[in-house]
Structures are given as structure tokens and as C-alpha cells.
Design an enzyme around this catalytic site. Sequence first.
Site, PDB file in Angstrom:
ATOM      1  N   ASP A  85       0.852  -1.175   0.000  1.00 38.24           N
ATOM      2  CA  ASP A  85       0.000   0.000   0.000  1.00 38.24           C
ATOM      3  C   ASP A  85       0.893   1.232   0.000  1.00 38.24           C
ATOM      4  O   ASP A  85       2.123   1.124  -0.042  1.00 38.24           O
ATOM      5  CB  ASP A  85      -0.962  -0.008   1.193  1.00 38.24           C
ATOM      6  CG  ASP A  85      -2.344   0.499   0.799  1.00 38.24           C
ATOM      7  OD1 ASP A  85      -2.443   1.684   0.405  1.00 38.24           O
ATOM      8  OD2 ASP A  85      -3.315  -0.282   0.866  1.00 38.24           O
ATOM      9  N   HIS A 123      -2.501   3.338  -4.801  1.00 37.43           N
ATOM     10  CA  HIS A 123      -1.939   2.852  -3.535  1.00 37.43           C
ATOM     11  C   HIS A 123      -0.502   2.378  -3.746  1.00 37.43           C
ATOM     12  O   HIS A 123      -0.088   1.353  -3.205  1.00 37.43           O
ATOM     13  CB  HIS A 123      -2.804   1.727  -2.960  1.00 37.43           C
ATOM     14  CG  HIS A 123      -4.091   2.215  -2.347  1.00 37.43           C
ATOM     15  ND1 HIS A 123      -4.137   2.898  -1.156  1.00 37.43           N
ATOM     16  CD2 HIS A 123      -5.377   2.123  -2.784  1.00 37.43           C
ATOM     17  CE1 HIS A 123      -5.395   3.203  -0.872  1.00 37.43           C
ATOM     18  NE2 HIS A 123      -6.170   2.750  -1.845  1.00 37.43           N
ATOM     19  N   ASP A 165      -8.370  -0.381  -6.373  1.00 42.05           N
ATOM     20  CA  ASP A 165      -9.293   0.513  -5.678  1.00 42.05           C
ATOM     21  C   ASP A 165      -8.697   1.900  -5.519  1.00 42.05           C
ATOM     22  O   ASP A 165      -7.486   2.087  -5.542  1.00 42.05           O
ATOM     23  CB  ASP A 165      -9.636  -0.060  -4.301  1.00 42.05           C
ATOM     24  CG  ASP A 165      -8.411  -0.227  -3.417  1.00 42.05           C
ATOM     25  OD1 ASP A 165      -7.424  -0.789  -3.906  1.00 42.05           O
ATOM     26  OD2 ASP A 165      -8.430   0.208  -2.248  1.00 42.05           O
ATOM     27  N   GLU A 166      -9.567   2.862  -5.348  1.00 40.70           N
ATOM     28  CA  GLU A 166      -9.214   4.217  -4.895  1.00 40.70           C
ATOM     29  C   GLU A 166      -8.000   4.786  -5.629  1.00 40.70           C
ATOM     30  O   GLU A 166      -7.026   5.212  -5.013  1.00 40.70           O
ATOM     31  CB  GLU A 166      -8.960   4.200  -3.381  1.00 40.70           C
ATOM     32  CG  GLU A 166     -10.175   3.759  -2.577  1.00 40.70           C
ATOM     33  CD  GLU A 166      -9.879   3.636  -1.086  1.00 40.70           C
ATOM     34  OE1 GLU A 166     -10.790   3.873  -0.279  1.00 40.70           O
ATOM     35  OE2 GLU A 166      -8.730   3.283  -0.723  1.00 40.70           O
ATOM     36  N   TYR A 223     -16.138  -4.799   7.711  1.00 36.11           N
ATOM     37  CA  TYR A 223     -14.835  -4.160   7.978  1.00 36.11           C
ATOM     38  C   TYR A 223     -14.594  -4.169   9.484  1.00 36.11           C
ATOM     39  O   TYR A 223     -15.173  -3.370  10.227  1.00 36.11           O
ATOM     40  CB  TYR A 223     -14.826  -2.732   7.434  1.00 36.11           C
ATOM     41  CG  TYR A 223     -14.386  -2.634   5.996  1.00 36.11           C
ATOM     42  CD1 TYR A 223     -14.690  -3.631   5.072  1.00 36.11           C
ATOM     43  CD2 TYR A 223     -13.658  -1.530   5.543  1.00 36.11           C
ATOM     44  CE1 TYR A 223     -14.295  -3.541   3.749  1.00 36.11           C
ATOM     45  CE2 TYR A 223     -13.249  -1.426   4.222  1.00 36.11           C
ATOM     46  CZ  TYR A 223     -13.569  -2.438   3.327  1.00 36.11           C
ATOM     47  OH  TYR A 223     -13.168  -2.349   2.022  1.00 36.11           O
ATOM     48  N   TRP A 267      -8.374  -4.149   8.157  1.00 38.35           N
ATOM     49  CA  TRP A 267      -7.454  -3.065   7.789  1.00 38.35           C
ATOM     50  C   TRP A 267      -6.745  -2.588   9.049  1.00 38.35           C
ATOM     51  O   TRP A 267      -7.383  -2.331  10.071  1.00 38.35           O
ATOM     52  CB  TRP A 267      -8.223  -1.926   7.127  1.00 38.35           C
ATOM     53  CG  TRP A 267      -8.922  -2.336   5.866  1.00 38.35           C
ATOM     54  CD1 TRP A 267     -10.251  -2.564   5.687  1.00 38.35           C
ATOM     55  CD2 TRP A 267      -8.303  -2.587   4.594  1.00 38.35           C
ATOM     56  NE1 TRP A 267     -10.503  -2.928   4.389  1.00 38.35           N
ATOM     57  CE2 TRP A 267      -9.341  -2.956   3.692  1.00 38.35           C
ATOM     58  CE3 TRP A 267      -6.996  -2.535   4.138  1.00 38.35           C
ATOM     59  CZ2 TRP A 267      -9.084  -3.268   2.357  1.00 38.35           C
ATOM     60  CZ3 TRP A 267      -6.740  -2.845   2.812  1.00 38.35           C
ATOM     61  CH2 TRP A 267      -7.783  -3.205   1.933  1.00 38.35           C
ATOM     62  N   GLU A 313      -4.613   0.128   9.876  1.00 37.31           N
ATOM     63  CA  GLU A 313      -4.098   1.458  10.203  1.00 37.31           C
ATOM     64  C   GLU A 313      -4.021   1.660  11.719  1.00 37.31           C
ATOM     65  O   GLU A 313      -3.061   2.234  12.239  1.00 37.31           O
ATOM     66  CB  GLU A 313      -4.988   2.554   9.605  1.00 37.31           C
ATOM     67  CG  GLU A 313      -4.851   2.717   8.099  1.00 37.31           C
ATOM     68  CD  GLU A 313      -5.904   1.942   7.352  1.00 37.31           C
ATOM     69  OE1 GLU A 313      -6.392   0.912   7.879  1.00 37.31           O
ATOM     70  OE2 GLU A 313      -6.242   2.350   6.222  1.00 37.31           O
TER      71      GLU A 313
END
Length: 514
Positions: free
Chosen positions: A160, A231, A292-293, A368, A418, A420
Site C-alpha cells: 500500500d 496505492h 481501488d481508490e 470491515y 485493515w 491502520e
Amino acid sequence: MIPQPVSVGPADGAFLLDSRTPLDAPKELDGVASWLRATLRCPLPPGGGGVGLRVDPALRPEAYEVKCTPDRLKITGGSPAGVFYGLQTLRQLLPPQALRRAGPTGWRVPAVTVTDRPRFGWRGVMLDVARHFMPVADVLRFVDLAAFHKLNVLHLHLTDDQGWRLEVPGWPRLTEVGAWRSESMLGARQHVRFDGRPHGGFYTADDLREIVAYAGERHMRVVPEVDMPGHMQAAIAAYPKLGNGFAGGVRTGWGISSHVLDLGPESLDFCRAVLDQLCEIFPSELIGIGGDECPRDDWGGEDRQPAFTALMAAHLATRGRRIYGWDEILEGGAPAGAVVAAWRGQEPTTVAARRGHQVVACPDIVAYLDYRQSDDPGEPTPVGTRLTLADVYAFSPVPEGLSPAERELVLGGQANVWTEHMDSARVVDYLVYPRLCAFAEAVWDAPDRSYASFAARLPEHLDRLDALGVNYRPLTGPRPWDARPDAPGNPRDRSDRLAELAEMTKRLAFENPV
């Protein structure tokens, strides 16, 4: 038991299982038999009349039967995987002490007949090791706990903006530079707090092969993911020529970087080299390319992603593989054979199935596990919408309104972890369990499952998690030492998130109304 079996028929008496109990298993079950001996800490000498393991092709591959009488314990599966799930049920029939690595090794197994099978073939969990690196031993423990709950796919998110976690031959700076960041954010990005501590790590090819082999012994397949073309800031920090003039470091903040691959010939060759390395290490037919994104700022606003995705799919096809990507790959048309991970609410699952793509449902609003578990101010770094045990349990991979043929394209479901805000295995435990127990039962999906039944069985199951050393969130709420006042969160309202998801997926409906 969790997940709830299809049928349980208690009987009178019990079977004594101890170090003298013989184990009768055919050669095709040697691996399962070795795992059982090691897990129970019992020699279980070869022989008949005690525990019998068998494969019966008349059963569905992951189905199993456990028949326990005072004289005999027989476990039959439609394949070695089915036998393995029957043995996981056996572990739950034993007292929690049997799950510990020390203590007595003789137990009485209650007489019972269990007939069971999963509804869905994809019962997955994604682990993000890019945001916070997880050492190999912790990944193996994560696999063990997932397998204990009869999950069968580990989606490994390896790269990422904040870190690159695998070696690629010919590209040494990916791990020399891209695997390390100077510091990490403390809490949600809106607070702009940093811890001032370097962080990083990466897996060698042998590390990853060990994870694959370990998971395979537990009948879990590992689907790797290298996110591209967005990413990618960690890779571009290592090799600025892959980007569009960016000369900074690995991203230290959470969120989405606008620095993406430039998609010139050298970047395309780089991506092919990465995919080739994944194919060398991972036997999975599916190779994750993320997708994604991906901001288009560096491309002057032009949407170059569909063409890029098609090129990567074509390259993987030469290796006999298919792409696995987040539902953004549907925008502009996903390549034939692509499998979609539908995360932006439920609508992308419907769109993917109606366009003829196999799809794994993992909507963020129910799957999530980094999202906060309650409104209690003691929850550590509360982000996202509130996602309780009951919310997770209510998950169903198949949306309403699909035809029978479209429903067949929904492979199952996946919970996403995820990291983070999960900087250690201890914090991962807290955010993941017992919600992953609820998710495992939802995707196993016995016909008469109910949350009331699950809630009644869960306290006993938590005793098992205690024996396994899991730092799960107590049902009574967070403990004082679970809080992270130094890492504040950003709670979201569910209705606001649903509106945001509807806006994000408008393009899907516009391109192909459903």
C-alpha cells in the site's frame, strides 16, 4: 459450537480420547492425521477401534459427519478439507483446556452425531500487513484462529502507500526503501498526529512460502494482493521513475495518496515482474491486483485504469491465473474471468453478478472489522460506522433480487481487517474477535441459524478463545487499558456512510443499469 452445525444429535455416554487411543486413517489423510496428533498433543498410535478418519466422495467436498459413541469416534468428510472441519468440531466438543499447549491430554468426548456442511465456498478474511507489518509467527497464529472457525481463504494485502512487504527479484529498493516509513499516524488522519517512530518490515519469498504451506495444511488458500495502479506511493518512493515526478518517501499518513503509477512501458514491465513473482510463490489461481481508490490527478484526469487492468489480466492469463480486484475494476468494464471483491456496500455485488462476474461480498458496512464496535468512549481509535456483533452476524453475501444463475456467481463473503489502527497482534485480536466468530457463522450459514442462538453459545466459546490466548473484546465492553486516548478516532454515522457509498457507486449504475 461456532459456527453452528447443520445438525447435532446428542446421545448417551462418552468416548475416552487419550494417548493410548488408536487412530485409523488412510494415506490420503496423513496430513490431517499429523495435524491432529500435534494439535491434541497425543501420539494416537496407528490402529483400529478408536478414532477413524475417512473420505466419502458421496459427501460434498467440505461437508463432514462426526459420529461418536462410547466405543468409537468416526469422522468422515467429502475431502480431506471436510475431515479437517470435522476435527475442528471435535476440538469444540472437548473442554477448553484441551486447546491449551500444556495440561492433561485425556478427555471424554460426548456421544453425538453431527452432520454439517458450509453454504458458501468462499469464507474469507483479509489481513492488511501493509499499514502495520505483522511478523510471520503472528500471521501463522492468525491463520490458526481463522481455521479454527472453518474459514478457508486468507486474502493477504501485501502493499500500500504506507509500506511494501515482499521481495521482487531485480527490484531491491522495494524492500530497502519501500518497506520502511519514518513514522506512523496516531489515530484518524483528521487529527494529524504522528508517533515519531520508524516502522516497517517485509517478507522474504521463503517467509511467504511458509505462510502458504502452513495455511494449506489447515485447508486455507492464500490469495495475495499487490495494489495497482493506485496505492503505490511506497513503490514510487523506492523507484521514482515509476511515478509522475514524485520524489518523496513512503507515505506516513493514512488515507489515499495521489501519487500513482505513470503506466508507461517501464511501469507496466514492473507490474508484470511483480505479478510473475506472486505466481512463483502463491499457487492460488486468483492473484489480487487491488484496483481501488486510484486518483487520476497524475494522469491529467484521464481514466487509464480499465486499459491497465485488461493488460494485467492478459498477463496473468498467460500464467493460468485470473485477477481478483476490488469493485472499482467494474468501472469501465472488468475483464472476462475477473473475480470482484465487492466492498462499497451491497450494490457492487449485484452489479458484478449481473455482469456475469464471480464476486465475493465484503461490504464495509458489515464486514470491515477495523470499524468501531460500540459508542463507548473507551473503544480504541473508534473509526467508521458502529459495527456490533449483531450487525456482523446479520451479514448475508447474496443480495435480494438476483436470479438463480446470478446467485451462483456469489462465491461467498469475506471480512476485512485493515490495520491502520492495529499496530500489534494484541490489537488485531481485540478488533477481530469475537466479531469474526459471528462472521464465520454467517458465511457457514446453517439453515436455522439465529443471533439469539449464537449469543447463547458465545460465552462458552469465549472460554475457548481464552484457552487459545486471544485478546478478544469482552462482551461487557472495553477495559480501561483497551482505550487509546493518544490515538483519537473519527466515528461515522451509518446513514452518512450509506449516502457516501451511493455516491461512490453511481457510475456503476450509470454504465449498466440494474
